[in-house]
Design a protein around this motif. Structure first.
Motif, short mmCIF file in Angstrom:
data_model
loop_
_atom_site.label_atom_id
_atom_site.label_comp_id
_atom_site.label_asym_id
_atom_site.label_seq_id
_atom_site.Cartn_x
_atom_site.Cartn_y
_atom_site.Cartn_z
N VAL A 3 9.81 21.16 82.15
CA VAL A 3 8.90 21.73 83.13
C VAL A 3 8.90 23.24 83.07
O VAL A 3 7.87 23.88 83.06
N SER A 13 17.57 16.77 85.08
CA SER A 13 16.20 16.27 85.01
C SER A 13 16.15 14.97 85.79
O SER A 13 16.87 14.02 85.47
N ILE A 15 14.07 11.76 86.70
CA ILE A 15 12.98 10.98 86.11
C ILE A 15 12.52 9.96 87.14
O ILE A 15 13.30 9.16 87.64
N GLU A 41 14.70 19.68 87.59
CA GLU A 41 13.27 19.50 87.34
C GLU A 41 12.97 18.04 87.66
O GLU A 41 13.85 17.18 87.52
N ILE A 43 10.51 15.00 86.58
CA ILE A 43 9.54 14.50 85.62
C ILE A 43 8.99 13.19 86.19
O ILE A 43 9.72 12.20 86.28
N VAL A 68 4.09 13.48 83.29
CA VAL A 68 3.83 13.15 81.89
C VAL A 68 3.10 11.81 81.86
O VAL A 68 3.52 10.86 82.51
N GLY A 83 9.67 9.74 80.28
CA GLY A 83 10.17 10.85 81.08
C GLY A 83 11.40 11.49 80.46
O GLY A 83 11.53 12.72 80.43
N ALA A 87 12.35 15.45 79.18
CA ALA A 87 13.35 16.13 79.99
C ALA A 87 14.03 17.27 79.25
O ALA A 87 14.24 17.20 78.04
#
Length: 122
Positions: A3, A13, A15, A41, A43, A68, A83, A87
């Motif tokens: 991201v 990350s 997901i 982040e 995702i 995504v 995802g 990442a």
């Protein structure tokens, strides 16, 4: 495709597979945004939504949330894998779009992993 566009990548990350669950996915994403640990982040792996779920989730925190696309397959595991491929974090956390993170979840898990350097998961 992490991201963040800068050189530094997030530590975690998160997901989250999504598909046509706007209100639930937004609430789930907000539980990530509200974390006491900020180095993450999110995702959102979109499994072919036919509604505006991806846009609802993305606009919550555009610098930390990415959507995504994944062709509709009806397989949340495949969307999760998509995802993971996007990442950028050292650690990966999973969140279903109808679930919530407690506010200190990431903080506690990262601290636990730091205390036990040989641990590969939490």
């Amino acid at each position: 495709m992490p991201v963040s566009s800068g050189a530094r990548q997030p530590l975690v990350s998160v997901i989250m597979p999504i598909r046509d669950r706007g209100n639930l996915a937004v609430i789930a994403a907000q539980s990530v945004i509200a974390q006491t640990f900020g180095d993450w982040e999110l995702i959102a792996a979109d499994d072919g939504s036919a509604d505006d779920t991806p846009e609802q989730v993305r606009k919550l925190a555009p610098t930390q949330v990415a959507v995504v696309p994944h062709p509709r397959g009806g397989n949340p595991a495949a969307a999760r894998n998509r995802g993971i491929a996007a990442a950028g974090g050292r650690f990966v956390a999973f969140l279903d779009s109808d679930d919530l993170f407690e506010p200190r979840k990431l903080e506690c898990q990262v601290a636990a992993l730091d205390r036990v350097p040989w641990a590969g998961w939490s």
